[in-house]
Design an enzyme around this catalytic site. Structure first.
Site, PDB file in Angstrom:
ATOM      1  N   LYS A  48       0.951  -1.170  -0.160  1.00  0.00           N
ATOM      2  CA  LYS A  48       0.051   0.042   0.161  1.00  0.00           C
ATOM      3  C   LYS A  48       0.982   1.155   0.030  1.00  0.00           C
ATOM      4  CE  LYS A  48      -0.475  -0.352   5.242  1.00  0.00           C
ATOM      5  NZ  LYS A  48      -1.186  -0.704   6.045  1.00  0.00           N
ATOM      6  N   ARG A 146     -10.469   0.091  15.003  1.00  0.00           N
ATOM      7  CA  ARG A 146     -10.436   0.761  13.981  1.00  0.00           C
ATOM      8  C   ARG A 146     -11.117  -0.037  12.794  1.00  0.00           C
ATOM      9  NH1 ARG A 146      -4.331   1.183  11.096  1.00  0.00           N
ATOM     10  NH2 ARG A 146      -5.016  -0.908  10.424  1.00  0.00           N
ATOM     11  N   TYR A 275      14.536  31.230   4.245  1.00  0.00           N
ATOM     12  CA  TYR A 275      13.392  32.037   4.890  1.00  0.00           C
ATOM     13  C   TYR A 275      13.398  32.323   6.106  1.00  0.00           C
ATOM     14  CZ  TYR A 275      10.700  31.123   0.454  1.00  0.00           C
ATOM     15  OH  TYR A 275      10.311  31.158  -0.993  1.00  0.00           O
ATOM     16  N   MET A 323      10.510  24.502  -0.059  1.00  0.00           N
ATOM     17  CA  MET A 323       9.652  23.600  -0.867  1.00  0.00           C
ATOM     18  C   MET A 323      10.474  22.657  -1.758  1.00  0.00           C
ATOM     19  SD  MET A 323       6.448  24.190  -3.221  1.00  0.00           S
ATOM     20  CE  MET A 323       5.280  24.979  -1.999  1.00  0.00           C
TER      21      MET A 323
HETATM   22  C1  LIG Z   1      -0.322  -1.743   6.737  1.00  0.00           C
HETATM   23  C2  LIG Z   1      -1.012  -3.119   7.365  1.00  0.00           C
HETATM   24  C3  LIG Z   1       0.069  -4.295   7.642  1.00  0.00           C
HETATM   25  C4  LIG Z   1       1.362  -3.988   7.296  1.00  0.00           C
HETATM   26  O1  LIG Z   1       1.943  -3.373   8.720  1.00  0.00           O
HETATM   27  P1  LIG Z   1       3.532  -3.506   8.965  1.00  0.00           P
HETATM   28  O2  LIG Z   1       3.809  -2.908  10.405  1.00  0.00           O
HETATM   29  O3  LIG Z   1       4.093  -2.523   8.115  1.00  0.00           O
HETATM   30  O4  LIG Z   1       4.261  -4.584   8.720  1.00  0.00           O
HETATM   31  C5  LIG Z   1      -0.571  -5.441   7.878  1.00  0.00           C
HETATM   32  N1  LIG Z   1      -2.193  -5.399   8.097  1.00  0.00           N
HETATM   33  C6  LIG Z   1      -2.939  -4.523   7.782  1.00  0.00           C
HETATM   34  C7  LIG Z   1      -4.306  -4.723   7.915  1.00  0.00           C
HETATM   35  C8  LIG Z   1      -2.424  -3.218   7.388  1.00  0.00           C
HETATM   36  O5  LIG Z   1      -3.196  -2.119   7.229  1.00  0.00           O
END
Ligand SMILES: *Cc1c(COP(=O)(O)O)cnc(C)c1O
Length: 393
Positions: A48, A146, A275, A323
């Site tokens: 992700k 969550r 700046y 920036m």
């Molecule tokens: C991001 C995520 C992971 C990975 O977590 P890490 O700490 O980066 O290994 C695993 N499971 C879910 C549901 C996540 O959202």
């Protein structure tokens, strides 16, 4: 520093500020995790957020070639990018999906993580054909508060999936809140709640194809968290899940950020830099302009406290980070010119992603995911050039 690949990469027609991603490190990290979970446990590479800033396409292909079986993304869009890159491995969308996204989820053969009963209706009404079977992962909230359904919600969802000919119970999952803690009491309590669910479903003859609960921290905390598959993100990039958890050798960080000196600046006593003039020059000195700034993910909070590395010597940041540009103090033992390579983080005497995280009062995850898309990613395998990804394609 001045090795063969450095020359080649700086000769390419590309902005000198680049993230160098060593795919060899990704492979090594995947193989080391595989070795520690054993041959019967599957490995989901969590890619992700553009593979935690490393670039999802190259990382996903490398991870699969090195032994990962599955990929995890946060959104339907992230999964779609991987399908367009001709990746056919199972891809799980870990986060909640909007009703409008189910047709695109199915068209791209992505698996959803379901936590509400009404999400099944959305999924079913998006099924393209009556004979199609959609894989479903159901998530139980065991304490993270969550994403994830309650015990009763998940029981109801699982019964309906099990009874429906167009749905397949591909996975049952939960997510730990404190697997990076030394005290695993609450993690074990989460696991106990998960196990209770698995047993209750089992008593009704309902079994998921795979159970998965472990993030990177849990992978290294204990084999009792491995179950059928682990979901590893941060560790595949060679970064520690927390300062308390060291990764076993030969795991190593895959990313470093490099740039080049764009201008040498002669400083006089009384000059102020950048700046707000927050750095006052007290003696004759040389500084260098480096074309990297907070819009690249080199965050402004590092102003007047971070440093870069030039020829293996620390070069402190002077004044505020802008920036697109930053000024650093030049080591005065060298006569340097524009074009000189600069290590911004991740190697040589430059800070690590963990060092930057400490300076910013955050975690390494935020440092690497914050490297902006406008920073080209140059892929190497060890010393060998593999490819490049940049904003303009
Ligand atoms: C991001 C995520 C992971 C990975 O977590 P890490 O700490 O980066 O290994 C695993 N499971 C879910 C549901 C996540 O959202």
């Amino acid at each position: 520093m001045a090795s063969e690949y450095d020359r080649r990469e700086f000769e390419a027609a590309l902005r000198p500020t680049r993230a160098i991603v060593d795919l060899g490190a990704i492979s090594t990290n995947i193989r080391t995790i595989k070795a520690s979970i054993g041959p019967t446990v599957d490995l989901m590479a969590v890619v992700k957020a553009n593979a935690y800033g490393h670039g999802a396409r190259f990382v996903a292909k490398t991870a699969l070639a090195a032994g990962a079986t599955d990929l995890g993304v946060a959104t339907v869009d992230e999964g779609t990018i991987l399908r367009r890159a001709a990746i056919s491995a199972p891809i799980l969308v870990l986060g909640p999906i909007d009703q409008s996204e189910y047709p695109s989820l199915l068209a791209n053969n992505l698996s959803p993580t379901i936590a509400r009963l009404d999400q099944l209706d959305n999924l079913l009404s998006a099924l393209p054909r009556l004979d199609a079977v959609a894989p479903v992962h159901i998530k139980l909230d065991t304490g993270m508060r969550r994403y994830g359904g309650s015990h009763d919600e998940v029981m109801a969802i699982a019964r309906r999936v099990a009874a429906h000919p167009a749905l397949h119970l591909a996975g049952l999952s939960t997510h730990f809140a404190e697997a990076d803690s030394e005290d695993l009491t609450r993690t074990d309590e989460q696991l106990r709640q998960f196990q209770h669910l698995v047993e209750q479903l089992g008593a009704e003859g309902i079994e998921a194809e795979r159970c998965h609960v472990a993030n990177s921290a849990a992978v290294f905390a204990s084999p009792r968290y491995h179950r059928d598959m682990v979901r590893s993100g941060i560790a595949i990039y060679g970064l520690q899940p927390s300062p308390a958890i060291a990764l076993p050798p030969p795991m190593r960080p895959a990313m470093r950020l490099v740039s080049q000196i764009a201008r040498i600046i002669q400083l006089l006593p009384g000059d102020r830099i950048g700046y707000g003039g927050t750095h006052l020059v007290t003696a004759h000195a040389q500084a260098a302009l480096v074309p990297v700034g907070y819009a690249d993910g080199y965050r402004r909070g590092l102003s007047n406290q971070s440093w870069m590395s030039i020829r293996g010597v620390p070069a402190p940041v002077l004044g505020r980070i802008s920036m697109d540009q930053t000024v650093v103090h030049l080591p005065n033992q060298f006569h340097l010119r524009p074009g000189e390579p600069v290590m911004v983080f991740g190697a040589d005497e430059a800070p690590s992603a963990d060092d930057l995280a400490t300076m910013l009062d955050t975690i390494n995850y935020e440092v690497v995911t914050g490297i902006a898309v406008r920073v080209p990613r140059v892929y190497l395998n060890g010393e060998e050039y593999v490819g490049v990804e940049r904003l303009s394609g």
